[in-house]
Write a protein that holds these residues in place. Structure first.
Motif, mmCIF file in Angstrom:
data_model
loop_
_atom_site.group_PDB
_atom_site.id
_atom_site.type_symbol
_atom_site.label_atom_id
_atom_site.label_comp_id
_atom_site.label_asym_id
_atom_site.label_seq_id
_atom_site.Cartn_x
_atom_site.Cartn_y
_atom_site.Cartn_z
ATOM 1 N N HIS A 40 -0.228 -3.033 -6.589
ATOM 2 C CA HIS A 40 -1.206 -4.110 -6.463
ATOM 3 C C HIS A 40 -0.501 -5.434 -6.136
ATOM 4 N N TRP A 43 -5.953 -4.605 -0.027
ATOM 5 C CA TRP A 43 -5.391 -3.547 -0.870
ATOM 6 C C TRP A 43 -6.489 -2.658 -1.416
ATOM 7 N N CYS A 44 -6.056 -1.518 -1.954
ATOM 8 C CA CYS A 44 -6.984 -0.543 -2.504
ATOM 9 C C CYS A 44 -6.854 -0.536 -4.021
ATOM 10 N N CYS A 46 -5.942 3.051 -5.481
ATOM 11 C CA CYS A 46 -4.616 3.679 -5.440
ATOM 12 C C CYS A 46 -3.445 2.711 -5.571
ATOM 13 N N GLN A 47 -3.685 1.428 -5.582
ATOM 14 C CA GLN A 47 -2.575 0.486 -5.755
ATOM 15 C C GLN A 47 -2.589 -0.045 -7.186
ATOM 16 N N ARG A 48 -1.561 0.335 -7.923
ATOM 17 C CA ARG A 48 -1.544 0.062 -9.351
ATOM 18 C C ARG A 48 -1.044 -1.338 -9.670
ATOM 19 N N HIS A 105 0.836 -1.205 0.000
ATOM 20 C CA HIS A 105 0.000 0.000 0.000
ATOM 21 C C HIS A 105 0.869 1.253 0.000
ATOM 22 N N CYS A 139 -9.716 2.431 2.555
ATOM 23 C CA CYS A 139 -8.420 3.062 2.311
ATOM 24 C C CYS A 139 -8.353 4.394 3.066
ATOM 25 N N ARG A 143 1.964 1.886 -3.321
ATOM 26 C CA ARG A 143 0.840 1.944 -4.272
ATOM 27 C C ARG A 143 0.943 0.868 -5.335
ATOM 28 N N ARG A 151 -6.727 6.924 2.457
ATOM 29 C CA ARG A 151 -6.573 8.111 1.603
ATOM 30 C C ARG A 151 -7.905 8.792 1.348
#
Length: 260
Positions: free
Chosen positions: A168, A238-239, A242-244, A163, A216, A166, A218
DNA sequence: TAACATGTTACGGT
DNA sequence: AACCGTAACATGTT
């Protein structure tokens, strides 16, 4: 208790036992514990999640706390039988419970690759990078838990590092841009040190951003959660906002519930 | 209160 | 041989 930073704290908590002689030994470990009787604790080291009590002359005790292990210094744990109980000179004591105890009869420097330990002074990010380059298909959630690469990193650190950078959890290592790979390696160590500081101050939990969380921090986006992710089959939080995820790898279908 | 979890290893099958 | 999946272990917390 058992991720690498917690082991460093344990090592520090018992540092004052170094140099003391073992007077009595007991415990329900299957190792021949009486061999420790009369020996002097020469050094206390850690490697990843291992605590190493070095008695010299190629005899060391390796303690692994696994998921449930615990210890007590100069006191007993109510109603529990120690796996290993050491009584030292100067009336000092050290007990371990529900853990793995093994003798190591080879010099520790021959057994352990200290450069893989994220908490070690000998940590070598270049070595980690080389190992990662050789496994492009592995997903980042799995490689962070690989003790040959990131000794000491556990599931909490895994989730939080991903996280923080950022990224995945299902991104294949080979799809990472060079700078992102650098971040992964750097933060595996940096977050572990943050974990260490927070744990010492008893404020670790409140710093969790995603582990065991629902949204998240954020912007309140609901987090994605999978109970068994990757080869390691561990919980992932995970988000998706925002997590690519890098690479053209299709999202894996929801992991079927593992039989337990 | 049953289910779960900061983890690893042993073992059987392929 | 190498790899894979599953069971086993142990205990505090939710």
């Amino acid at each position: 208790m058992p991720e690498g930073p917690s082991l460093v704290i344990l090592r520090e908590n018992i540092a004052s036992l170094t140099g003391l002689k073992v007077r009595e030994v007991s415990g329900n470990s299957k190792q021949d514990l009486q061999r420790l009787r009369g020996r002097t604790l020469r050094a206390i080291r850690t490697w990843g999640k291992h605590l190493l009590l070095d008695f010299g002359d190629d005899l060391a005790v390796r303690i692994h706390l696994l998921l449930f292990g615990s210890y007590r210094i100069d006191e007993e744990k109510e109603g529990k039988v120690p796996r290993l109980a050491l009584s030292f000179t100067k009336k000092r004591r050290l007990n371990f419970y529900a853990c793995s105890v093994r003798f190591i009869e080879t010099p520790l420097d021959d057994v352990y690759d200290w450069s893989a330990d994220v908490m070690s002074d000998h940590w070598d990010p270049k070595a980690a990078r080389g190992k990662l380059k050789s496994m492009p298909d592995a997903i980042v959630a799995d490689v962070l838990l690989d003790q040959d690469i990131f000794a000491g990193v556990g599931n909490i650190i895994k989730n939080e590092v991903l996280h923080r950078i950022r990224l995945h959890p299902e991104t294949p290592v080979g799809a990472l841009p060079s700078r992102k790979l650098t971040e992964l390696i750097t933060q595996a160590r940096q977050y572990s040190f943050d974990f260490y500081e927070w744990k010492k101050q008893f404020v670790l939990r409140k710093h969790w951003q995603v582990h065991a969380k629902k949204t998240c921090p954020r912007d309140g986006t609901p987090l994605s959660y999978r109970q068994y992710l990757g080869k390691a089959q561990r919980r992932a939080f995970w988000c998706d906002a925002c997590q690519r995820r890098y690479g053209n790898v299709p999202a894996t279908p929801a992991t079927p519930l593992r039989r337990r």
